[in-house]
Design a protein around this motif. Structure first.
Motif, PDB file in Angstrom:
ATOM      1  N   LYS A  17      -8.830  18.066 -20.186  1.00 19.50           N
ATOM      2  CA  LYS A  17      -9.324  16.689 -20.123  1.00 19.50           C
ATOM      3  C   LYS A  17      -8.644  15.905 -19.007  1.00 19.50           C
ATOM      4  N   ALA A  18      -7.343  16.156 -18.821  1.00 23.88           N
ATOM      5  CA  ALA A  18      -6.624  15.482 -17.740  1.00 23.88           C
ATOM      6  C   ALA A  18      -7.161  15.915 -16.381  1.00 23.88           C
ATOM      7  N   LEU A  40       8.556  15.791 -28.233  1.00 26.41           N
ATOM      8  CA  LEU A  40       7.409  16.309 -28.964  1.00 26.41           C
ATOM      9  C   LEU A  40       6.224  15.347 -28.900  1.00 26.41           C
ATOM     10  N   GLU A  41       6.508  14.050 -28.981  1.00 27.43           N
ATOM     11  CA  GLU A  41       5.417  13.075 -28.993  1.00 27.43           C
ATOM     12  C   GLU A  41       4.730  12.953 -27.644  1.00 27.43           C
ATOM     13  N   THR A  42       5.426  13.306 -26.577  1.00 29.35           N
ATOM     14  CA  THR A  42       4.838  13.185 -25.238  1.00 29.35           C
ATOM     15  C   THR A  42       4.526  14.537 -24.608  1.00 29.35           C
ATOM     16  N   VAL A  43       4.585  15.613 -25.398  1.00 31.48           N
ATOM     17  CA  VAL A  43       4.460  16.951 -24.809  1.00 31.48           C
ATOM     18  C   VAL A  43       3.090  17.167 -24.179  1.00 31.48           C
ATOM     19  N   TYR A  44       2.021  16.675 -24.801  1.00 28.31           N
ATOM     20  CA  TYR A  44       0.691  16.883 -24.239  1.00 28.31           C
ATOM     21  C   TYR A  44       0.559  16.194 -22.880  1.00 28.31           C
ATOM     22  N   ASP A  45       1.050  14.971 -22.789  1.00 25.09           N
ATOM     23  CA  ASP A  45       0.968  14.230 -21.528  1.00 25.09           C
ATOM     24  C   ASP A  45       1.803  14.885 -20.438  1.00 25.09           C
ATOM     25  N   ASN A  46       2.983  15.355 -20.801  1.00 24.23           N
ATOM     26  CA  ASN A  46       3.869  15.951 -19.796  1.00 24.23           C
ATOM     27  C   ASN A  46       3.369  17.309 -19.315  1.00 24.23           C
ATOM     28  N   VAL A  47       2.753  18.089 -20.201  1.00 21.40           N
ATOM     29  CA  VAL A  47       2.177  19.364 -19.775  1.00 21.40           C
ATOM     30  C   VAL A  47       0.975  19.122 -18.863  1.00 21.40           C
ATOM     31  N   SER A  48       0.226  18.051 -19.128  1.00 16.86           N
ATOM     32  CA  SER A  48      -1.034  17.803 -18.421  1.00 16.86           C
ATOM     33  C   SER A  48      -0.881  16.986 -17.149  1.00 16.86           C
ATOM     34  N   HIS A  57     -10.519  14.295 -15.142  1.00 17.92           N
ATOM     35  CA  HIS A  57     -10.543  12.970 -14.521  1.00 17.92           C
ATOM     36  C   HIS A  57     -10.597  13.054 -13.008  1.00 17.92           C
ATOM     37  N   TYR A  58     -10.186  14.200 -12.436  1.00 19.77           N
ATOM     38  CA  TYR A  58     -10.093  14.337 -10.985  1.00 19.77           C
ATOM     39  C   TYR A  58     -11.008  15.413 -10.419  1.00 19.77           C
ATOM     40  N   ARG A  59     -11.421  16.360 -11.234  1.00 23.36           N
ATOM     41  CA  ARG A  59     -12.175  17.508 -10.727  1.00 23.36           C
ATOM     42  C   ARG A  59     -13.442  17.721 -11.555  1.00 23.36           C
ATOM     43  N   ASN A 112       0.277  17.464 -14.226  1.00 23.71           N
ATOM     44  CA  ASN A 112      -0.045  18.110 -12.954  1.00 23.71           C
ATOM     45  C   ASN A 112      -1.284  18.992 -13.059  1.00 23.71           C
ATOM     46  N   ALA A 113      -2.165  18.666 -14.017  1.00 27.11           N
ATOM     47  CA  ALA A 113      -3.342  19.506 -14.247  1.00 27.11           C
ATOM     48  C   ALA A 113      -4.234  19.593 -13.009  1.00 27.11           C
ATOM     49  N   LYS A 114      -4.336  18.490 -12.270  1.00 30.68           N
ATOM     50  CA  LYS A 114      -5.227  18.478 -11.107  1.00 30.68           C
ATOM     51  C   LYS A 114      -4.742  19.413  -9.997  1.00 30.68           C
TER      52      LYS A 114
END
Length: 371
Positions: free
Chosen positions: A198-199, A163-171, A202-204, A173-175
């Protein structure tokens, strides 16, 4: 038989969370999930039990009380089911060996697609700490709980870490999903979607169109957050969604709950965006943590979870001449069917709506569908 409230360890924490849920003082799916995990961890750490069935009955009873406090908050039940699933796996590993635990869900789609990415619950055996476990030991009734609690707390910690890392793990492969110069439409104020955009930012370089999402107008908060992150953002009224859809490359939505049939409950206005996207053949992508998967089906009604807000924000009482002549419906959520969704992006990979039932099967045990 349900455990009496006086016999529940950590009952004060359970009743406090139930009161918060009843009064809607816990806002957001992730916050509700975190609060539920912390309460369950407290209950398990204080519980006295001499066999696994007593522990499971205790957790199910706590989960039932929390779910009854706010039946429309599906996340609470999901977390209870996930904790029960992890506890059973740890128990099987500790008492029957690692082979029994790892043999479960061998024929799963996600393991076939995501080879080389082991699931969190498949962990090294802890037989050295639990080799002498005995259930219902008449000489020392607490020996079973003392021996098993360390691995149970680790199982609950796995859920908390997810739960604490869900935002990072979903994001992460955002690019790969958002490309340069695309125009993205979103609606509401989803923290998962916000972190995803936001993730990708950083690339697009891309443009985001945010619908206001009346009557809550939570889209204003999303637009401010994205704009402050340096993303080109436009705020539009909900009535413009269909008109601008022909210029949109992708629709990105958050979910309140993902149902077993591949549909979802999402903030009011999501059905409007999804229907317009389907009419213009625009891809609809949903960002949601896997903790939002729920083994429920929307079979009985069109309104999301039959959960309604006060009608005064749509038609105020100052409009006295109209109030007595119309019925005002102000649902919190829309139900978006699986036929309108192209892909779910979760913290465990990307999945089409047709495979959601398999994820539910892997994530929860069948006996826990009804708490």
């Amino acid at each position: 038989m349900p455990t009496e409230i006086q016999n529940i360890p950590g009952q004060r924490a359970v009743e406090t969370l139930a009161s918060k849920l009843r009064r809607r003082q816990v806002v957001g799916s992730r916050e509700a999930a975190l609060e539920t995990v912390l309460v369950l961890r407290q209950v398990v750490s204080r519980a006295r039990f001499s066999n696994i069935d007593q522990l499971v009955a205790l957790i199910r009873d706590v989960g039932r009380r929390l779910a009854e406090a706010q039946p429309k908050e599906h996340i609470v039940g999901n977390i209870v089911r996930k904790v029960l699933h992890n506890i059973r796996e740890e128990y099987n590993t500790a008492t029957k060996g690692h082979a029994t635990a790892s043999a479960r869900n061998v024929f799963s789609i996600s393991k076939f697609v995501l080879q080389g990415q082991p699931r969190k619950q498949v962990i090294a055996p802890k037989s050295e700490a639990t080799a002498t476990l005995r259930e219902d030991d008449p000489d020392d009734p607490d020996s079973f709980a003392k021996g098993l609690k360390p691995v149970l707390m680790e199982a609950i910690q796995d859920v908390l870490d997810e739960l604490e890392t869900v935002y990072d793990n979903v994001s992460k492969n955002a690019k790969d999903h958002i490309h340069s110069d695309e125009i993205i439409l979103t609606i509401g104020n989803s923290k998962t979607v916000e972190s995803f955009l936001k993730a990708a930012g950083h690339y697009r370089n891309f443009t985001v169109i945010v619908a206001e999402t009346g009557p809550s107008y939570s889209g204003h908060e999303m637009a401010r957050a994205l704009s402050s992150a340096g993303i080109s953002t436009f705020l539009v009224p909900d009535s413009s969604i269909y008109a601008i859809m022909s210029r949109v490359n992708k629709v990105l939505l958050g979910a309140h709950a993902v149902l077993a049939n591949g549909g979802m409950f999402a903030t009011t206005g999501s059905l409007l965006a999804a229907t317009a996207a389907r009419a213009h053949r625009t891809p609809l992508v949903v960002c949601a943590g896997q903790f939002k998967l729920t083994p429920l089906w929307n079979l009985y009604h069109d309104y999301g979870a039959l959960d309604f807000a006060a009608p005064s924000s749509v038609l105020g009482f100052e409009e006295g001449a109209l109030v007595d002549k119309v019925d005002v419906v102000n649902p919190y959520y829309d139900y978006v069917g699986p036929e309108l969704v192209d892909v779910f992006i979760t913290n465990d990979g990307d999945h089409p709506p047709s495979s959601v039932y398999r994820l539910v099967k892997e994530t929860y045990d069948d006996e826990d569908h009804e708490l």
